[in-house]
Design an enzyme around this catalytic site. Structure first.
Site, mmCIF file in Angstrom:
data_model
loop_
_atom_site.group_PDB
_atom_site.id
_atom_site.type_symbol
_atom_site.label_atom_id
_atom_site.label_comp_id
_atom_site.label_asym_id
_atom_site.label_seq_id
_atom_site.Cartn_x
_atom_site.Cartn_y
_atom_site.Cartn_z
ATOM 1 N N TYR A 94 -5.303 -15.255 -10.813
ATOM 2 C CA TYR A 94 -5.766 -14.781 -10.226
ATOM 3 C C TYR A 94 -4.847 -15.151 -8.691
ATOM 4 O O TYR A 94 -3.389 -14.116 -9.112
ATOM 5 C CB TYR A 94 -6.444 -14.713 -8.733
ATOM 6 C CG TYR A 94 -6.619 -14.016 -7.987
ATOM 7 C CD1 TYR A 94 -6.996 -12.661 -7.692
ATOM 8 C CD2 TYR A 94 -6.080 -14.273 -6.528
ATOM 9 C CE1 TYR A 94 -7.113 -11.684 -6.463
ATOM 10 C CE2 TYR A 94 -6.275 -13.903 -4.916
ATOM 11 C CZ TYR A 94 -6.798 -12.886 -5.422
ATOM 12 O OH TYR A 94 -6.084 -11.952 -4.333
ATOM 13 N N SER A 141 -1.245 -12.694 -1.832
ATOM 14 C CA SER A 141 -1.846 -13.218 -1.528
ATOM 15 C C SER A 141 -1.093 -14.388 -1.219
ATOM 16 O O SER A 141 0.076 -15.271 -1.551
ATOM 17 C CB SER A 141 -2.658 -13.362 -2.370
ATOM 18 O OG SER A 141 -3.681 -14.556 -1.917
HETATM 19 P P1 NAD Z 1 -11.353 -5.193 -2.045
HETATM 20 O O1 NAD Z 1 -12.252 -4.893 -3.568
HETATM 21 O O2 NAD Z 1 -11.412 -4.083 -1.156
HETATM 22 O O3 NAD Z 1 -10.476 -4.283 -3.168
HETATM 23 C C1 NAD Z 1 -9.693 -4.124 -3.873
HETATM 24 C C2 NAD Z 1 -9.910 -2.836 -4.821
HETATM 25 O O4 NAD Z 1 -9.588 -3.429 -6.095
HETATM 26 C C3 NAD Z 1 -11.460 -2.411 -5.316
HETATM 27 O O5 NAD Z 1 -12.029 -0.867 -3.969
HETATM 28 C C4 NAD Z 1 -11.151 -1.364 -5.954
HETATM 29 O O6 NAD Z 1 -11.092 0.397 -5.709
HETATM 30 C C5 NAD Z 1 -9.686 -1.797 -6.323
HETATM 31 N N1 NAD Z 1 -9.750 -2.103 -7.838
HETATM 32 C C6 NAD Z 1 -10.398 -3.141 -8.820
HETATM 33 N N2 NAD Z 1 -9.984 -3.318 -10.332
HETATM 34 C C7 NAD Z 1 -9.533 -1.823 -10.139
HETATM 35 C C8 NAD Z 1 -9.047 -1.100 -11.474
HETATM 36 N N3 NAD Z 1 -9.473 -1.828 -12.851
HETATM 37 N N4 NAD Z 1 -9.009 -0.281 -11.688
HETATM 38 C C9 NAD Z 1 -9.109 0.508 -10.175
HETATM 39 N N5 NAD Z 1 -9.002 -0.185 -8.821
HETATM 40 C C10 NAD Z 1 -9.444 -1.198 -9.433
HETATM 41 O O7 NAD Z 1 -10.749 -5.964 -1.491
HETATM 42 P P2 NAD Z 1 -9.383 -6.655 -0.777
HETATM 43 O O8 NAD Z 1 -9.718 -7.864 -0.379
HETATM 44 O O9 NAD Z 1 -9.134 -5.520 0.298
HETATM 45 O O10 NAD Z 1 -8.419 -5.980 -1.912
HETATM 46 C C11 NAD Z 1 -7.482 -5.916 -1.492
HETATM 47 C C12 NAD Z 1 -6.021 -6.399 -2.738
HETATM 48 O O11 NAD Z 1 -6.307 -7.602 -0.826
HETATM 49 C C13 NAD Z 1 -6.352 -7.186 -3.391
HETATM 50 O O12 NAD Z 1 -4.865 -6.895 -4.300
HETATM 51 C C14 NAD Z 1 -6.521 -8.538 -3.622
HETATM 52 O O13 NAD Z 1 -6.001 -9.525 -4.321
HETATM 53 C C15 NAD Z 1 -5.789 -8.779 -2.548
HETATM 54 N N6 NAD Z 1 -5.950 -9.723 -1.158
HETATM 55 C C16 NAD Z 1 -7.189 -9.752 -0.867
HETATM 56 C C17 NAD Z 1 -7.256 -10.733 -0.264
HETATM 57 C C18 NAD Z 1 -8.653 -11.069 0.648
HETATM 58 O O14 NAD Z 1 -9.273 -12.264 0.974
HETATM 59 N N7 NAD Z 1 -9.837 -10.208 0.538
HETATM 60 C C19 NAD Z 1 -6.778 -12.054 0.251
HETATM 61 C C20 NAD Z 1 -5.373 -11.545 -0.224
HETATM 62 C C21 NAD Z 1 -4.932 -10.943 -1.633
#
Ligand code: NAD
Ligand code: MG
Length: 345
Positions: free
Chosen positions: A252, A239
């Site tokens: 985080y 991230s």
């Molecule tokens: P999202 O909520 O769509 O995806 C996160 C997924 O993590 C969930 O769908 C869920 O299935 C899974 N998850 C969480 N806890 C879990 C557990 N205990 N067991 C199994 N699955 C679990 O959101 P996203 O933004 O697409 O996140 C995907 C990745 O991107 C993450 O690692 C997040 O930290 C990273 N990220 C997101 C952003 C943002 O702004 N959205 C920015 C930087 C990084």
């Protein structure tokens, strides 16, 4: 090809005892041969450049997607299908070209957001795909499974909680068994909670963040590397907070920075196995993660304007990086974390 038009006078008169029409025909053939040998750039200097008739202007990155995502709330872990507007994961736009033909990929958090975009892109690039997600995300996951199958690819749905080492081991074993091998692991699932004061930061939240974001990728990578063949690839999801930590995302941000170091160290460790390890560091992306962590209502508003491009990103803008990092064409890239954050860093 340049053409020479012979006048009536040239064709009818003879000079120096040589037939002019025949001489010009020879010249014509020679010029035609020369034209074929001249590079296009040189030719362009002599004649106006011809435009192909399929020219399309490049989309403006500032306005390609909305800059006004509305605040909304859902309980963790959130469902993408209940978001308004729904994130764009490339459902109708991503076009593949066989870049991952025949590969077998496991993607965690493949039901929604960035993981869903990666699952769609991988399937359209010709990969068979297993996705993991939480059981309560079944409705989102079913849409992804359907999208993968519509590409004629094998889709395997494996719900379960990644905070268990035993589940992580079983997840890799099942994905490998059902896909007939494993070439790509995308460690994408993640967890974070808005907690701006360390004095009120519950240990349970700290534990959940570390378990989901660090232990699970460790357990999954360990199990995957044991069965992966040379040419395989692991892609982590870090991230922008790894490099520019957010005060309300203490644990985080720390896990996302740890992932960068883990990616680099693991890449050095497994290069001798012919396995590459890389990561993507997204900026603010419109996904369920933005709406479940009980941030103040103006959080989404602030994020809309938080990048130099003037908007949040969409999951479909992340998936091309995950494709490049997993495909054979990226064979010299390992140990890297690539940013995709609208210039925010
Ligand atoms: P999202 O909520 O769509 O995806 C996160 C997924 O993590 C969930 O769908 C869920 O299935 C899974 N998850 C969480 N806890 C879990 C557990 N205990 N067991 C199994 N699955 C679990 O959101 P996203 O933004 O697409 O996140 C995907 C990745 O991107 C993450 O690692 C997040 O930290 C990273 N990220 C997101 C952003 C943002 O702004 N959205 C920015 C930087 C990084
Ligand atoms: Mg989800």
């Amino acid at each position: 090809m340049k053409k020479i038009f012979l006048t009536t006078a040239e064709t009818s008169s003879a000079k120096d005892g040589v037939d002019v029409s025949r001489r010009n025909m020879i010249k014509s053939v020679a010029i035609a041969g020369l034209a074929a040998a001249v590079p296009l750039t040189a030719a362009a200097g002599r004649a106006p450049a011809q435009q192909p008739d399929d020219v399309q202007p490049a989309g403006d990155p500032r306005t390609r997607f909305p800059n006004n995502q509305p605040a909304q709330e859902q309980a963790w872990s959130g469902l993408q299908r209940n978001m308004t507007p729904r994130p764009d994961c490339g459902e109708t736009s991503y076009r593949g070209s066989g870049r991952l033909a025949g590969r077998r990929a496991l993607i965690t958090g493949g039901d929604s957001g960035i993981g869903r975009a990666v699952a769609i892109a991988y399937a359209r690039e010709g990969a068979n795909v297993a996705i993991n997600y939480l059981p309560e995300e079944e409705l989102d996951a079913a849409e992804v499974i359907d999208l993968i199958r519509r590409e004629g690819r094998k889709a395997v749905a494996i719900p379960g909680d990644l905070r268990s080492e035993e589940f992580c081991r079983n997840l890799v074993a099942r994905a490998e068994r059902e896909l007939g091998g494993l070439d790509i692991l995308v460690n994408n699932a993640g967890y974070g909670w808005f907690l701006p004061d360390i004095l009120e930061h519950p240990s349970e939240k700290f534990d959940q963040t570390i378990k989901t974001n660090l232990y699970a990728p460790f357990w999954l990578s360990k199990a995957a590397i044991a069965v992966m063949k040379p040419g395989s690839a692991i892609v982590f999801t870090s991230s922008v907070t790894a490099f520019s930590p957010a005060d309300a995302f203490l644990d985080y941000s720390a896990t996302k920075a740890a992932i960068v170091a883990f990616t680099s160290a693991l890449a050095k460790q497994v290069a001798k196995r012919g396995i590459r390890v890389n990561g993507v560091a997204p900026g603010p992306i419109w996904t369920p993660m933005q709406i479940y962590f009980e941030a103040p209502a103006n959080n989404v508003e602030n994020l809309n304007a938080s990048t130099p491009l003037g908007r949040m990103g969409q999951p479909v803008e992340m998936s091309p990086l995950y494709v490049t990092l997993a495909e054979e064409a990226g064979s010299f890239v390992t140990g890297s974390t690539w940013s995709a954050d609208g210039g925010r860093l």
